[in-house]
Design an enzyme around this catalytic site. Sequence first.
Site, PDB file in Angstrom:
ATOM      1  N   ASN A 262      -0.869   6.581  -3.195  1.00  0.00           N
ATOM      2  CA  ASN A 262      -1.373   7.445  -2.126  1.00  0.00           C
ATOM      3  C   ASN A 262      -0.204   7.634  -1.167  1.00  0.00           C
ATOM      4  OD1 ASN A 262      -2.574   8.628   0.081  1.00  0.00           O
ATOM      5  ND2 ASN A 262      -3.823   6.847   0.639  1.00  0.00           N
TER       6      ASN A 262
ATOM      7  N   LYS B 239       0.055   9.488   1.318  1.00  0.00           N
ATOM      8  CA  LYS B 239      -0.347   9.824   2.692  1.00  0.00           C
ATOM      9  C   LYS B 239       0.498  11.015   3.185  1.00  0.00           C
ATOM     10  CE  LYS B 239      -1.961   5.185   3.207  1.00  0.00           C
ATOM     11  NZ  LYS B 239      -2.374   4.102   4.061  1.00  0.00           N
TER      12      LYS B 239
ATOM     13  N   HIS C 253     -11.239   8.036   2.317  1.00  0.00           N
ATOM     14  CA  HIS C 253     -10.241   7.034   2.723  1.00  0.00           C
ATOM     15  C   HIS C 253     -10.515   6.637   4.180  1.00  0.00           C
ATOM     16  CE1 HIS C 253      -6.434   5.230   3.860  1.00  0.00           C
ATOM     17  NE2 HIS C 253      -6.227   5.037   2.569  1.00  0.00           N
TER      18      HIS C 253
ATOM     19  N   GLU D  21      -8.655   6.232   6.613  1.00  0.00           N
ATOM     20  CA  GLU D  21      -7.939   7.048   7.604  1.00  0.00           C
ATOM     21  C   GLU D  21      -8.670   8.373   7.831  1.00  0.00           C
ATOM     22  OE1 GLU D  21      -4.039   6.782   5.803  1.00  0.00           O
ATOM     23  OE2 GLU D  21      -4.034   4.647   6.296  1.00  0.00           O
TER      24      GLU D  21
ATOM     25  N   GLU E 225     -10.980  -0.885  -0.310  1.00  0.00           N
ATOM     26  CA  GLU E 225      -9.826  -0.965   0.585  1.00  0.00           C
ATOM     27  C   GLU E 225     -10.258  -1.546   1.927  1.00  0.00           C
ATOM     28  OE1 GLU E 225      -6.505   1.876  -0.723  1.00  0.00           O
ATOM     29  OE2 GLU E 225      -7.723   2.893   0.767  1.00  0.00           O
TER      30      GLU E 225
ATOM     31  N   GLY F  18      -1.835  -0.987   5.154  1.00  0.00           N
ATOM     32  CA  GLY F  18      -0.602  -0.751   5.914  1.00  0.00           C
ATOM     33  C   GLY F  18      -0.235  -1.892   6.850  1.00  0.00           C
TER      34      GLY F  18
ATOM     35  N   SER G 258      -2.117  -3.050   1.070  1.00  0.00           N
ATOM     36  CA  SER G 258      -0.890  -3.855   0.977  1.00  0.00           C
ATOM     37  C   SER G 258      -0.659  -4.473  -0.396  1.00  0.00           C
ATOM     38  CB  SER G 258      -0.863  -4.929   2.074  1.00  0.00           C
ATOM     39  OG  SER G 258      -0.911  -4.319   3.354  1.00  0.00           O
TER      40      SER G 258
END
Length: 255
Positions: free
Chosen positions: A9, A11, A95, A97, A167, A173, A212
């Site tokens: 991904n 991003k 996701h 985010e 996730e 991250g 991560s």
Amino acid sequence: MRQKLVVGNWKMYGRLERNRTLLEGVLSGVRDLTQAAYGVCVPYPYLAQAQVMLQGSNVAWGAQNLSQHEEGAFTGAVAPGMLVDFGCRYVIIGHSERRALFHESNDIAAAKFDAAIKAGMTPIFCVGETLVERESGVTEQVVARQLDVVLNHVGAAAVAKSVIAYEPVWAIGTGKTATPEQAQAVHAFIRAQVAQLDEQTAQALCILYGGSVKPNNAEQLFAMPDIDGGLIGGASLVAEDFVAICSAANAAAAG
Ligand code: PGA
């Protein structure tokens, strides 16, 4: 046995020149890794570049979001059919985010999931709890709610054509990975939830871990019985790291 899958991904990272070097590195690194499947989800403007560079290879490509609408006056949005035009196999849905920064609800995620399936793509549907939720002991309730909205909306046949990604938000991250045991517990829970809908679908379902994943922890994560691969953020931007993670999946698949 379920296939192992590793998806990058990217991003909102990438530039034409950098992508070219990255994809060349990934292509040459995974060419001989024949036991697992691989993909990259790139920013929209680079789908054409991914298509040109990756077609005919063992690396599939896709997007990180899509509109739930087929077409219309939705300035700035991208329709499922447009992704299909550029050969996308995967599209990431829900996701954290998107949920946190773009206010996407479970209902919107469900509609997007449906739209992706109808367009013939494989949605990678993300679920996961925040740190506060984990510390308050409600991880399973949070994940169950995120799953339920979609499972009830799309049904078993659609779920069978999808990939789920667990996730934990606190691991994305941050460099803090869930331990293989923590991740395994939630993966088994997700599979059990899907089994309530349909046992066969649950057994065949590919459930990725994301948060991560790095070359130094991929092997242990992928060794867990319900972890079928990874959704990789930061490490997917470094060819060497992404290839090392793909290689761990390939080795796990080879047994
Ligand atoms: P990360 O991101 O690997 O950088 O933690 C994972 C993701 O957001 O999919």
